[in-house]
Design a protein around this motif. Structure first.
Motif, PDB file in Angstrom:
ATOM      1  N   THR A 141      -1.732   4.306  -3.632  1.00 40.59           N
ATOM      2  CA  THR A 141      -2.997   5.208  -4.452  1.00 40.59           C
ATOM      3  C   THR A 141      -2.670   6.815  -5.715  1.00 40.59           C
ATOM      4  OG1 THR A 141      -3.121   6.452  -2.101  1.00 40.59           O
ATOM      5  CG2 THR A 141      -4.498   4.498  -2.831  1.00 40.59           C
ATOM      6  N   TYR A 180       3.048   6.735  -1.530  1.00 37.29           N
ATOM      7  CA  TYR A 180       1.449   5.181  -1.601  1.00 37.29           C
ATOM      8  C   TYR A 180       0.819   4.900  -3.235  1.00 37.29           C
ATOM      9  CZ  TYR A 180       1.001   7.588   3.017  1.00 37.29           C
ATOM     10  OH  TYR A 180       1.818   8.011   4.734  1.00 37.29           O
ATOM     11  N   THR A 230       0.667  -1.460  -0.098  1.00 44.48           N
ATOM     12  CA  THR A 230       0.117   0.092   0.192  1.00 44.48           C
ATOM     13  C   THR A 230       0.681   1.336   0.039  1.00 44.48           C
ATOM     14  OG1 THR A 230      -0.085   0.332   2.203  1.00 44.48           O
ATOM     15  CG2 THR A 230      -2.142  -1.816   1.324  1.00 44.48           C
TER      16      THR A 230
END
Length: 687
Positions: free
Chosen positions: A76, A74, A35
């Motif tokens: 994301t 990250y 992650t």
């Protein structure tokens, strides 16, 4: 990783062990989801989710998430352009030989434009722009640090080594672990800096380079470009990297292989002559540094496999870059019952396994070469030097702290025991034992510790010439001046520019008298067209416009002179404005910027220097007519633009002459006054 070929009597054992190893790799792997990371995150998605093959490259998109040093990254962030170091197309394939048997793969990829065909030169994670890259998984290195350490060591020693940055990799939504994103070895200004030899370069001087060659294992139906033998008469096969094997002409293969065979003969005959012995053929410091890194690391594949060499046009053969050092510092293919990386063995004379071409063995046993090897080794162990125990252990500790988080994830992903701190401590202990053994084995270097060197001084540097309509290519106008500032004649045999910059070696048996100078140019023809006389010689490649170290050395690498100039403060401004760097006085230290000045004087000869002449030029600034008065008879006067173009030339034969500058545009000009005592430049402003 390139695998050692099975030795005599071990073929059956080799096959059985290989089969057992492959069975162990079939064990189900533990999953791991990524992650976030303190390292950059590389996300690769192949078109259609296809599996990446060994060959050819398949199309894919790659994103590199990197917020910068000390920041967390990250997954994301892949949707945020502000945090993407790269977001574009690539072509990717598997890389390696035996490493492909591992479930964790190594990859080679090319960054491409949106058309999926045109190469895209880009900077990745701070490394210089290029398009060919490697993602190395450190498949056989349980400490994830051996290649990284050795490449950095070779670089800190002053050589080019593949730059690398640690990262974590996801391929098609599957976490693959900890990797090194690194430069593929190839000819490039910021990698192996040699001129790329072409198919039409079949006569000297172009035939002399540049080449990249390697001793290596043959794969994929490769044929050796030539073959040599070890001191035990085992085969060592050489392969072209540049030119590519399929593009190499018979003349090129003959030329570069002959360099190796001449080296073999000179080393075997103990010929240390700077005129025609091994020092005339090879860059001795690079061979020494290559041996030091591989011997210190106890690399069992050294000299036989992944052993690179390169030779630039008109330059010497250089060893390196180092490559593929994961089976080092006590690590080996234990699953195949190999335990070859030891603290008490020279790897150029390993009687049981690899030892490479015979010249490595013979060079080591040449007293002169071995003396310089010992001298360099002991120098590198000094405080502040990269092999010093404190320095190397600090490097290991800092690297371990950087990658420890990712190491834990990688080991969980591939169902391995981490024990990272324990493994790093084992490497430290191995290094210390290896240092002690090598130091004792090399012995004294007293005979080469106080070598007499000639007084040659770099006194002029034109590194960024101003272009003009007549001379539109600034690189062709580069030059430098080297002066004998001593009181005796210097034999220039073997003297050359060492390091990774320009290439030039003085012809054998040439001399330079006291007080005299020579000029070396990047293009002798263009230099003569501009300045009216021929330079002494022509160097290969170009001077950096931003600055570089120019290192003049004797045939064994003893430094004669070094200037590390720069285009920034405190160096004088000679950056593309028509001026060049000139040492203010030959008795001054030319390593200091304060002792240089930016000169607009036009180079007209490389004659013996003379004392300056008292000249009076008036008015200055001048409108139309300039009066030139001297204390001796003026034979002629020449007016140059700052770009070196001759604007006017006139005879004088008097102590006072008038120069008509009415037809010239306003600006700065160089007036050179010729007398029987020499020629003398002055600067004049035309209003």
């Amino acid at each position: 990783m390139l695998i050692l070929a099975p030795v005599r009597g071990f073929v059956i054992k080799y096959i059985i062990l290989q089969a057992l190893f492959l069975l162990t790799l079939s064990v189900k792997l533990t999953g791991q989801e990524l992650t976030d990371s303190n390292l950059p995150i590389v996300i690769i998605s192949t078109d259609g989710g296809v599996t990446i093959p060994n060959d050819p490259k398949v199309k894919a998109t790659m994103k590199i998430i990197d917020r910068g040093p000390g920041q967390r990254n990250y997954v994301t962030d892949q949707s945020n352009p502000l945090h993407l170091n790269y977001n574009g197309r690539i072509g990717i394939e598997l890389r390696g030989s035996s490493s492909q048997e591992s479930p964790k793969k190594n990859y080679g990829f090319t960054t491409r434009m949106a058309d999926d065909a045109t190469n895209n030169n880009v900077s990745l994670l701070g490394m210089p722009e290029e398009n060919d890259w490697i993602l190395g998984g450190m498949v056989f290195d349980t400490a994830f640090i051996r290649d990284y350490f050795c490449h950095n060591l070779f670089s800190l020693m002053g050589n080019y080594a593949s730059r690398a940055a640690y990262c974590e990799v996801i391929v098609n939504n599957v976490y693959m672990g900890l990797y090194m994103l690194q430069e593929k070895l190839k000819a490039d200004d910021n990698r192996i800096d040699v001129i790329k030899i072409g198919k039409n370069d079949n006569s000297l001087p172009s035939l002399s380079g540049g080449y990249i060659s390697k001793a290596d294992k043959l794969t994929g139906g490769d044929q050796p470009s030539w073959t040599m033998y070890s001191f035990q008469h085992s085969v060592v096969e050489y392969i072209h990297e540049l030119p590519k094997p399929e593009n190499a002409t018979a003349e090129q293969t003959s030329y570069i292989s002959n360099v190796f065979f001449r080296l073999e003969s000179a080393a075997q005959n103990n010929d240390a002559s700077v005129v025609n012995g091994y020092p005339s053929l090879i860059d001795v410091p690079s061979f020494i540094d290559f041996m030091i890194v591989n011997e210190f690391a106890s690399n069992p594949d050294a000299y036989q496999y992944s052993t690179f060499f390169h030779k630039d046009r008109s330059g010497k053969l250089r060893a390196g870059p180092v490559w593929d050092l994961d089976l080092t510092f006590g690590n080996d293919l234990f699953q195949w019952n190999y335990y070859r990386s030891k603290t008490d063995l020279w790897y150029f004379e390993d009687y049981n396994y690899n030892n490479g071409s015979r010249f490595w063995y013979d060079l080591f046993h040449n007293n002169t070469f071995r003396c310089y090897l010992s001298k360099r080794w002991n120098e590198l162990l000094e405080p502040g030097m990269p092999l010093n125990r404190s320095e190397r252990e600090s490097f290991l500790d800092e690297t371990m702290a950087l990658i420890s988080e990712a190491v834990a994830r990688d080991c969980q992903r591939w169902n391995k025991q981490a024990r990272h701190t324990e493994r790093i401590e084992a490497i430290k202990s191995f290094m210390q034992a290896r240092e002690e053994w090598i130091t004792a084995g090399l012995g004294s270097y007293s005979e080469c510790s106080n070598v007499s060197i000639p007084q040659l001084t770099i006194t002029k540097i034109m590194y960024h010439p101003q272009i003009s309509t007549q001379f539109p290519d600034g690189d062709d106008l580069e030059f430098m001046e080297i002066r004998n500032t001593g009181t005796t004649t210097v034999n220039l045999s073997g003297i050359y520019f060492m390091g990774t910059g320009l290439a030039y070696q003085f012809p054998a048996n040439t001399t330079l008298g006291p007080g005299l100078c020579v000029i070396l140019a990047s293009n002798a023809t263009i230099f003569q067209a501009k300045y009216g006389f021929s330079p002494f010689g022509q160097f290969t490649r170009h001077l950096s416009n931003s600055g570089e170290a120019l290192i003049l050395a004797d045939a064994f690498g003893n430094m004669i002179d070094m200037v590390e100039y720069s285009d920034g403060t405190p160096w004088p401004d000679a950056d593309g404005n028509g001026s060049y760097l000139r040492l203010k006085g030959t008795s001054l230290d030319n390593s200091l910027a304060e002792n240089w000045e930016a000169s607009y004087d036009v180079i007209t000869s490389a004659d013996e220097p003379v004392a300056d002449l008292a000249l009076n030029l008036y008015p200055n600034p001048v409108g139309d007519l300039l009066t030139v008065r001297a204390e001796t008879e003026i034979s002629s006067i020449c007016v140059y633009s700052l770009g070196g173009t001759i604007m006017l030339m006139q005879e004088a034969n008097t102590r006072e002459a008038t120069v008509d500058m009415s037809a010239m545009s306003p600006g700065v000009y160089i007036i050179r006054v010729f007398t029987r005592e020499g020629s003398f430049p002055r600067r004049v402003v035309k209003e």
